[in-house]
Enzyme design. Sequence first.
Site, PDB file in Angstrom:
ATOM      1  CG  PHE A   6      -1.970  -1.024   1.233  1.00  0.00           C
ATOM      2  CD1 PHE A   6      -1.805  -2.202   1.944  1.00  0.00           C
ATOM      3  CD2 PHE A   6      -3.137  -0.843   0.510  1.00  0.00           C
ATOM      4  CE1 PHE A   6      -2.785  -3.187   1.944  1.00  0.00           C
ATOM      5  CE2 PHE A   6      -4.116  -1.822   0.501  1.00  0.00           C
ATOM      6  CZ  PHE A   6      -3.935  -2.996   1.206  1.00  0.00           C
ATOM      7  CB  CYS A   7       2.337   3.651  -1.609  1.00  0.00           C
ATOM      8  SG  CYS A   7       1.938   3.865  -3.334  1.00  0.00           S
ATOM      9  CG  ASN A   8      -0.851   9.308  -1.494  1.00  0.00           C
ATOM     10  OD1 ASN A   8      -1.578   9.392  -0.520  1.00  0.00           O
ATOM     11  ND2 ASN A   8      -0.906  10.149  -2.487  1.00  0.00           N
ATOM     12  CB  THR A  13       3.709   0.231  -3.777  1.00  0.00           C
ATOM     13  OG1 THR A  13       2.442   0.848  -3.911  1.00  0.00           O
ATOM     14  CG2 THR A  13       4.360   0.697  -2.500  1.00  0.00           C
ATOM     15  CG  PHE A  35      -3.077   3.570   3.563  1.00  0.00           C
ATOM     16  CD1 PHE A  35      -3.932   4.231   4.436  1.00  0.00           C
ATOM     17  CD2 PHE A  35      -2.305   2.536   4.046  1.00  0.00           C
ATOM     18  CE1 PHE A  35      -3.996   3.863   5.768  1.00  0.00           C
ATOM     19  CE2 PHE A  35      -2.359   2.162   5.374  1.00  0.00           C
ATOM     20  CZ  PHE A  35      -3.208   2.832   6.244  1.00  0.00           C
TER      21      PHE A  35
END
Lengths: 99, 431
Positions: A6-8, A13, A35
Amino acid sequence: MKITLFCNAGLSTGMLVGRMQKSAAPGDEIAAYEFSCIKDMVKGSDVVLLGPQIRFKLKDAKAVCDPLGIPCDIISMVAYGRADGEAAYKQAKELYENK
Amino acid sequence: MGNTAEKKNFMDIFVDKIMIIAEPMGRLSSIPIMKAIQSGFSANMSLILVGSIFLIIGSLANGNLGLPPIAFLAPHVAKFTLINKMTMGFLALYVAIAMAIAYAKEKDVSEISAALLGCCVFFVINFNEEDLAEGVIDINRFGASSVFISMVVILVAIKIFSYFIERKLTIKLPDAVPANIANAFISLIPYLAVVSLAWLVRTVMNIDLVTVVNAVLNPILQSVDNIGFYTLDRTLSGVFWSAGLHYENMTSGIVRPFTTQWLAENAAAMEAGVALTDLPHIYTQGVNIWSNRPCFAYPILLLALFSKAPGMKAVGRACLIPVMFCICEPLMFGLPVVMNPFLIIPYILTCCMGSVVTYTAMSLKLVNRCFASSPWAAPCSLSALIQTGGDWRALVLIVINFAIGCIIYYPFWKAFEKSLIKKEAKTAEQS
């Protein structure tokens, strides 16, 4: 092993995902999402990794993952920065095996 | 050796200082209301994008964007700009629904019940029986001016709704009744409570929250769009990213409602015929993506690609495509810029300067202000053209920002290169 990152926005990612798949064992599933949809996308995962730029969300992530027994941690900054799929995959594997 | 040890300490102190502000900000961004606001607005991005596309086509057809009008489309312009009216123009309504759903998700209550309740409350709080007397309602109520009140009212509504559900202040049918039927009754009392409350305020007591609050808040809210805040916002972003923290993720719950509303107001003004350099707002949602990256990211890329220091060319090549598509994390964490004592000073400086130059240029009406939305990952020049309605001066602004960035970075980059070469020499020596 199902690894979920998970990233923004799921994009940075997402780039790591392709690199990680080169080190993955057959049958491994690796995916990246933003996320904000962690509650929905975490189901069925064996390991969850967060992009280091949202490391302040670790508590939130653990609140979702711990009740489901899913180990959760932050991708090492160096591995993330260099898009080192092998290192990131190793980190996921160790996290999973040491739970 | 002494220098590196000192610099390491400086980094630790720097990060610690940032964490003092970043920690509470991180925690703030995690509270359910903030998450609901974030999700509520980001969910609307596709609608806004669609509205922008139609608006641009309509404006092109009309000849509003400086190009000659498209003959066969010109009589149908209103059909195109309509979609913008129904997307950005109805922002408050969509935000109300999206936020109701997002907040319900945080509170673990039925999302569809919340969505319908949110929509209903939106109508009840905006219109009373007189407004509906003629069988028509004022669609201006759906627009940007209502966004803040809608946000607050809907959040309160869903909060009350979930309170009732959590405390089980509902009609509970005997267990023998099938679940589907029982569920239909669960929402009844919470619904009644929330709708009645909204009804009491707007219809019975005739308090039009939107008008009342706007009269007080609007002057303040509008004045927030100034060079001080914009530069502060961008500079803070630079400071936080230097420590590897995604500033925008932390603050979008506070900033997005403003910038999205300001974009919608610009779109409405543009449609009403206001000149593109005179649109009411400068800090619109998306403006910093195309205007700042050329200042803080592109110069590093260029310097890295032509660098003789070990490893830099490879990093530059690896980061070229992501950065071109506005994904800077590989550069930030890979070079790295994050926690790099040589580069964080120019990085923060360029974030600051890029924003000052951009805001000033638009203030002085040298560049069109933005009225459209573009996919955030689109290359900067494309985004600039889309958002400003094809203004070539926006491209000039990009080049200027890039040049400024290069000038600021150069001396620091050279110091960084030196340290890398020194390090390599040392490891070569030791081996």
